[in-house]
Design a protein around this motif. Structure first.
Motif, PDB file in Angstrom:
ATOM      1  N   ALA A 369      59.167  22.061  78.948  1.00 26.87           N
ATOM      2  CA  ALA A 369      59.847  22.789  77.872  1.00 26.87           C
ATOM      3  C   ALA A 369      58.931  23.822  77.228  1.00 26.87           C
ATOM      4  O   ALA A 369      59.357  24.937  76.898  1.00 26.87           O
ATOM      5  CB  ALA A 369      60.358  21.797  76.824  1.00 26.87           C
ATOM      6  N   LEU A 370      57.643  23.474  77.055  1.00 24.61           N
ATOM      7  CA  LEU A 370      56.701  24.399  76.427  1.00 24.61           C
ATOM      8  C   LEU A 370      56.563  25.680  77.238  1.00 24.61           C
ATOM      9  O   LEU A 370      56.522  26.787  76.682  1.00 24.61           O
ATOM     10  CB  LEU A 370      55.334  23.730  76.261  1.00 24.61           C
ATOM     11  N   ALA A 371      56.514  25.548  78.572  1.00 26.96           N
ATOM     12  CA  ALA A 371      56.376  26.733  79.424  1.00 26.96           C
ATOM     13  C   ALA A 371      57.586  27.650  79.279  1.00 26.96           C
ATOM     14  O   ALA A 371      57.447  28.885  79.251  1.00 26.96           O
ATOM     15  CB  ALA A 371      56.208  26.313  80.882  1.00 26.96           C
ATOM     16  N   VAL A 375      57.500  31.523  77.989  1.00 29.22           N
ATOM     17  CA  VAL A 375      58.054  32.613  78.786  1.00 29.22           C
ATOM     18  C   VAL A 375      59.095  33.398  77.989  1.00 29.22           C
ATOM     19  O   VAL A 375      59.083  34.633  77.968  1.00 29.22           O
ATOM     20  CB  VAL A 375      58.676  32.075  80.090  1.00 29.22           C
ATOM     21  N   MET A 376      59.994  32.702  77.304  1.00 29.93           N
ATOM     22  CA  MET A 376      61.030  33.390  76.542  1.00 29.93           C
ATOM     23  C   MET A 376      60.442  34.141  75.350  1.00 29.93           C
ATOM     24  O   MET A 376      60.882  35.244  75.018  1.00 29.93           O
ATOM     25  CB  MET A 376      62.094  32.399  76.071  1.00 29.93           C
ATOM     26  N   LEU A 399      70.821  33.780  77.748  1.00 28.15           N
ATOM     27  CA  LEU A 399      70.009  33.073  78.737  1.00 28.15           C
ATOM     28  C   LEU A 399      69.288  31.895  78.093  1.00 28.15           C
ATOM     29  O   LEU A 399      69.204  30.806  78.675  1.00 28.15           O
ATOM     30  CB  LEU A 399      68.985  34.025  79.353  1.00 28.15           C
ATOM     31  N   ALA A 400      68.772  32.116  76.902  1.00 26.67           N
ATOM     32  CA  ALA A 400      68.034  31.056  76.214  1.00 26.67           C
ATOM     33  C   ALA A 400      68.921  29.856  75.925  1.00 26.67           C
ATOM     34  O   ALA A 400      68.508  28.705  76.090  1.00 26.67           O
ATOM     35  CB  ALA A 400      67.444  31.602  74.909  1.00 26.67           C
ATOM     36  N   MET A 401      70.153  30.107  75.504  1.00 28.94           N
ATOM     37  CA  MET A 401      71.048  28.990  75.194  1.00 28.94           C
ATOM     38  C   MET A 401      71.438  28.237  76.465  1.00 28.94           C
ATOM     39  O   MET A 401      71.666  27.029  76.448  1.00 28.94           O
ATOM     40  CB  MET A 401      72.293  29.492  74.466  1.00 28.94           C
ATOM     41  N   GLY A 402      71.511  28.962  77.593  1.00 34.88           N
ATOM     42  CA  GLY A 402      71.740  28.278  78.863  1.00 34.88           C
ATOM     43  C   GLY A 402      70.578  27.387  79.231  1.00 34.88           C
ATOM     44  O   GLY A 402      70.759  26.253  79.701  1.00 34.88           O
ATOM     45  N   LEU A 403      69.363  27.881  78.999  1.00 34.52           N
ATOM     46  CA  LEU A 403      68.178  27.076  79.286  1.00 34.52           C
ATOM     47  C   LEU A 403      68.135  25.827  78.415  1.00 34.52           C
ATOM     48  O   LEU A 403      67.677  24.774  78.846  1.00 34.52           O
ATOM     49  CB  LEU A 403      66.914  27.912  79.046  1.00 34.52           C
ATOM     50  N   ALA A 404      68.621  25.963  77.191  1.00 28.22           N
ATOM     51  CA  ALA A 404      68.555  24.837  76.259  1.00 28.22           C
ATOM     52  C   ALA A 404      69.370  23.646  76.747  1.00 28.22           C
ATOM     53  O   ALA A 404      69.084  22.506  76.379  1.00 28.22           O
ATOM     54  CB  ALA A 404      69.050  25.273  74.878  1.00 28.22           C
ATOM     55  N   THR A 405      70.381  23.893  77.578  1.00 25.65           N
ATOM     56  CA  THR A 405      71.193  22.793  78.092  1.00 25.65           C
ATOM     57  C   THR A 405      70.720  22.310  79.459  1.00 25.65           C
ATOM     58  O   THR A 405      71.169  21.270  79.937  1.00 25.65           O
ATOM     59  CB  THR A 405      72.665  23.233  78.222  1.00 25.65           C
ATOM     60  N   GLY A 406      69.815  23.071  80.102  1.00 27.25           N
ATOM     61  CA  GLY A 406      69.412  22.718  81.456  1.00 27.25           C
ATOM     62  C   GLY A 406      67.985  22.248  81.612  1.00 27.25           C
ATOM     63  O   GLY A 406      67.605  21.756  82.673  1.00 27.25           O
ATOM     64  N   VAL A 407      67.167  22.418  80.577  1.00 25.15           N
ATOM     65  CA  VAL A 407      65.758  22.026  80.660  1.00 25.15           C
ATOM     66  C   VAL A 407      65.524  20.802  79.786  1.00 25.15           C
ATOM     67  O   VAL A 407      65.816  20.816  78.587  1.00 25.15           O
ATOM     68  CB  VAL A 407      64.835  23.189  80.224  1.00 25.15           C
ATOM     69  N   GLY A 409      64.095  18.216  77.353  1.00 27.66           N
ATOM     70  CA  GLY A 409      63.178  18.269  76.229  1.00 27.66           C
ATOM     71  C   GLY A 409      63.169  19.574  75.474  1.00 27.66           C
ATOM     72  O   GLY A 409      62.392  19.739  74.519  1.00 27.66           O
ATOM     73  N   LEU A 410      64.016  20.538  75.870  1.00 28.30           N
ATOM     74  CA  LEU A 410      64.048  21.837  75.201  1.00 28.30           C
ATOM     75  C   LEU A 410      65.126  21.834  74.126  1.00 28.30           C
ATOM     76  O   LEU A 410      66.305  21.685  74.417  1.00 28.30           O
ATOM     77  CB  LEU A 410      64.316  22.949  76.213  1.00 28.30           C
ATOM     78  N   GLU A 411      64.702  21.977  72.884  1.00 30.87           N
ATOM     79  CA  GLU A 411      65.638  21.983  71.768  1.00 30.87           C
ATOM     80  C   GLU A 411      66.304  23.353  71.643  1.00 30.87           C
ATOM     81  O   GLU A 411      65.618  24.376  71.634  1.00 30.87           O
ATOM     82  CB  GLU A 411      64.900  21.673  70.462  1.00 30.87           C
ATOM     83  N   PRO A 412      67.637  23.412  71.527  1.00 31.13           N
ATOM     84  CA  PRO A 412      68.317  24.703  71.342  1.00 31.13           C
ATOM     85  C   PRO A 412      67.800  25.464  70.121  1.00 31.13           C
ATOM     86  O   PRO A 412      67.639  26.682  70.165  1.00 31.13           O
ATOM     87  CB  PRO A 412      69.788  24.302  71.163  1.00 31.13           C
ATOM     88  N   VAL A 413      67.534  24.741  69.030  1.00 30.71           N
ATOM     89  CA  VAL A 413      67.047  25.389  67.816  1.00 30.71           C
ATOM     90  C   VAL A 413      65.702  26.052  68.086  1.00 30.71           C
ATOM     91  O   VAL A 413      65.443  27.188  67.667  1.00 30.71           O
ATOM     92  CB  VAL A 413      66.935  24.377  66.656  1.00 30.71           C
ATOM     93  N   THR A 414      64.827  25.354  68.806  1.00 30.47           N
ATOM     94  CA  THR A 414      63.492  25.896  69.094  1.00 30.47           C
ATOM     95  C   THR A 414      63.593  27.202  69.868  1.00 30.47           C
ATOM     96  O   THR A 414      63.002  28.220  69.471  1.00 30.47           O
ATOM     97  CB  THR A 414      62.662  24.886  69.909  1.00 30.47           C
ATOM     98  N   ILE A 415      64.338  27.201  70.977  1.00 27.01           N
ATOM     99  CA  ILE A 415      64.361  28.374  71.838  1.00 27.01           C
ATOM    100  C   ILE A 415      65.036  29.550  71.154  1.00 27.01           C
ATOM    101  O   ILE A 415      64.604  30.704  71.279  1.00 27.01           O
ATOM    102  CB  ILE A 415      65.049  28.041  73.186  1.00 27.01           C
ATOM    103  N   ALA A 416      66.108  29.302  70.375  1.00 29.27           N
ATOM    104  CA  ALA A 416      66.819  30.393  69.710  1.00 29.27           C
ATOM    105  C   ALA A 416      65.975  31.008  68.600  1.00 29.27           C
ATOM    106  O   ALA A 416      65.878  32.239  68.487  1.00 29.27           O
ATOM    107  CB  ALA A 416      68.153  29.891  69.157  1.00 29.27           C
ATOM    108  N   VAL A 417      65.359  30.173  67.778  1.00 31.67           N
ATOM    109  CA  VAL A 417      64.557  30.687  66.670  1.00 31.67           C
ATOM    110  C   VAL A 417      63.306  31.382  67.189  1.00 31.67           C
ATOM    111  O   VAL A 417      62.914  32.454  66.694  1.00 31.67           O
ATOM    112  CB  VAL A 417      64.196  29.553  65.691  1.00 31.67           C
ATOM    113  N   VAL A 418      62.657  30.800  68.191  1.00 35.88           N
ATOM    114  CA  VAL A 418      61.475  31.435  68.784  1.00 35.88           C
ATOM    115  C   VAL A 418      61.827  32.818  69.312  1.00 35.88           C
ATOM    116  O   VAL A 418      61.096  33.796  69.107  1.00 35.88           O
ATOM    117  CB  VAL A 418      60.892  30.554  69.915  1.00 35.88           C
TER     118      VAL A 418
END
Length: 479
Positions: A369-371, A375-376, A399-407, A409-418
């Protein structure tokens, strides 16, 4: 009595239509590429993608090319996305669609998304702050403790600019602050000190918008995507996530500006007086703005959504005639429509399964998830340096929200806010953000200095964002 005729010299002249500006070579190439990438998925069978997905892929690729090349205005691309989704993948499509196709009204609904209403309220308050000179008066009051040392003055300017940018357009904030310090710049010796002081304002304006949901369009885009996915974030929660990073980057940027541009013994004297308006309309505006901001920050106590609070602020200002329809018409509607286009693009990508198809193109699931976050974050920073940060966020959020459901340990909040915050850190060129363009237009900042400082602060800030802040947010219980 015969009607009098006005002398010819006094007659209103017929309005001459504005001539279309000729397209640049880059724009022509962008249009050609856009048409090509739009047509190809429509005529070539794309493996593992159904017809609706192929049509959405055409729209998505078209949006990428047009937003990157700016072959047409950014807002034009946003509304074109909505129109194409209605015509190609909704129940009003001109091509065959399944019986359960998405209602066309859902795509039009992006223009009235609750986050758009929230931003509209923020824009009207910001416009009122300028109308009643609240912004300049606050700057005059807040800058007084920072006069004397040039380094202290730069710190004060950055803090004030960042605070104003949390609730106002960073463009308007930058223009206001330059109006305040242009006389000061003229009193400084030419060269590095003037560059440093001038550079402190756009940097702080870009970074300050991170602090609130209404601070910058990428925040609204990410927030709306999270709401659509069932992960609501309150106004205060966003502030708790964004402000610590904002303060870290502001401190780092100030230390860098001091080290490179401002000698420790350089002094600056500022003489600014606040002239507060005390007429009824001004006082009413002060009260409405203060109550709105307080209500945004105490959402968990009274239970009213920040979106509702923003709308009530609009109602209060219009009903009391503090602001008028003319003020409403003068808001940055192009920004709101641009955000709406991004919301509609994300909806279309999710509805047609294009997000999952893109996810399957790469072996994202094998990455930690960290990687993925790194990348994003890097993609957001890189893209927003060369195109509008709103456009960059519009392209990457689906794309980020798609990743949040497929990776895992990846939190949707984390990827969207980042992603939203990383897009705000793209500020190395005059074209990167409106504050940069305003600062560059003063003639005080060479492009090379802007690029070097922007890259250092952007890369450093993104590193803190992707490597440190998720741990902090987790420790705070925000994730």
């Amino acid at each position: 009595m015969p009607a009098r005729t006005r002398p010819a010299a006094n007659r209103p002249r017929p309005r001459v239509p504005d001539r279309l500006e000729p397209l640049t070579r880059k724009q022509i190439i962008g249009l050609l590429i856009a048409v090509t990438v739009f047509v190809v998925p429509l005529i070539v069978d794309v493996p593992d993608l159904d017809p609706l997905g192929e049509r959405m892929l055409s729209i998505f690729l078209l949006a990428i090319v047009l937003w990157v090349s700016e072959a047409i205005p950014l807002v034009a691309t946003a509304v074109l996305v909505i129109a194409l989704e209605v015509l190609f993948i909704s129940d009003q499509a001109v091509l065959p669609v399944p019986e359960d196709a998405t209602a066309y009204s859902s795509f039009f609904g992006a223009l009235a998304n609750p986050v758009i209403v929230l931003f509209l309220g923020g824009f009207l308050i910001a416009d009122g702050a300028e109308k009643f000179q609240l912004d300049k008066n606050l700057a005059a009051v807040l800058i007084k403790p920072f006069t004397g040392s040039a380094r202290r003055t730069a710190l004060g300017l950055m803090v004030i600019t960042a605070v104003l940018s949390m609730f106002m357009s960073n463009t308007a904030t930058t223009a206001t602050m330059f109006a305040v310090i242009i006389p000061v710049l003229g009193a400084l010796p030419e060269g590095r000190p003037r560059t440093g002081l001038a550079l402190s304002i756009p940097m702080a304006a870009n970074v300050g918008g991170m602090g609130t949901p209404v601070g910058t369009p990428p925040n609204a885009i990410a927030l709306s995507a999270l709401v659509e996915a069932g992960h609501a974030i309150s106004f205060l929660d966003w502030m708790l996530m964004g402000i610590p990073l904002m303060l870290i980057i502001l401190l780092g940027a100030w230390l860098l500006i001091c080290a490179v541009f401002l000698p420790g013994d350089l002094t600056v004297e500022l003489h600014m007086d606040a002239t507060w308006r005390t007429d009824t309309k001004a006082v009413l505006f002060y009260v409405i703005a203060a109550v709105t901001i307080l209500a945004w920050m105490t959402e968990s106590l009274h239970g009213l959504s920040a979106n509702v609070v923003g709308f009530l602020a609009i109602v209060a200002m219009l009903v009391t005639r503090v602001m008028t329809g003319k003020d409403l018409a003068g808001l940055s509607w192009d920004v709101l429509w641009l955000v709406a286009g991004g919301i509609a693009l994300g909806d279309g990508v999710g509805i047609t399964g294009l997000d999952q198809w893109i996810l399957d193109l790469f072996n994202w699931t094998s990455m930690p998830a960290l990687a993925v976050v790194v990348v994003m974050g890097a993609l957001g920073l890189a893209l927003s340096n060369v195109i509008s940060n709103s456009a960059a966020c519009n392209l990457l959020v689906p794309l980020a929200m798609g990743l949040a459901t497929g990776v895992s340990g990846l939190e949707p909040v984390t990827i969207a806010v980042v992603l939203a915050l990383a897009c705000s850190l793209g500020m190395s060129l005059p074209i990167s953000t409106p504050p940069n363009a305003i600062a560059y237009a003063t003639g005080e900042i060479p492009t090379g200095d802007m690029a070097r400082m922007g890259l250092i602060v952007g890369i450093g800030g993104t590193a803190v964002l992707v490597l440190v802040m998720p741990l902090v947010w987790s420790a705070m219980g925000m994730l």
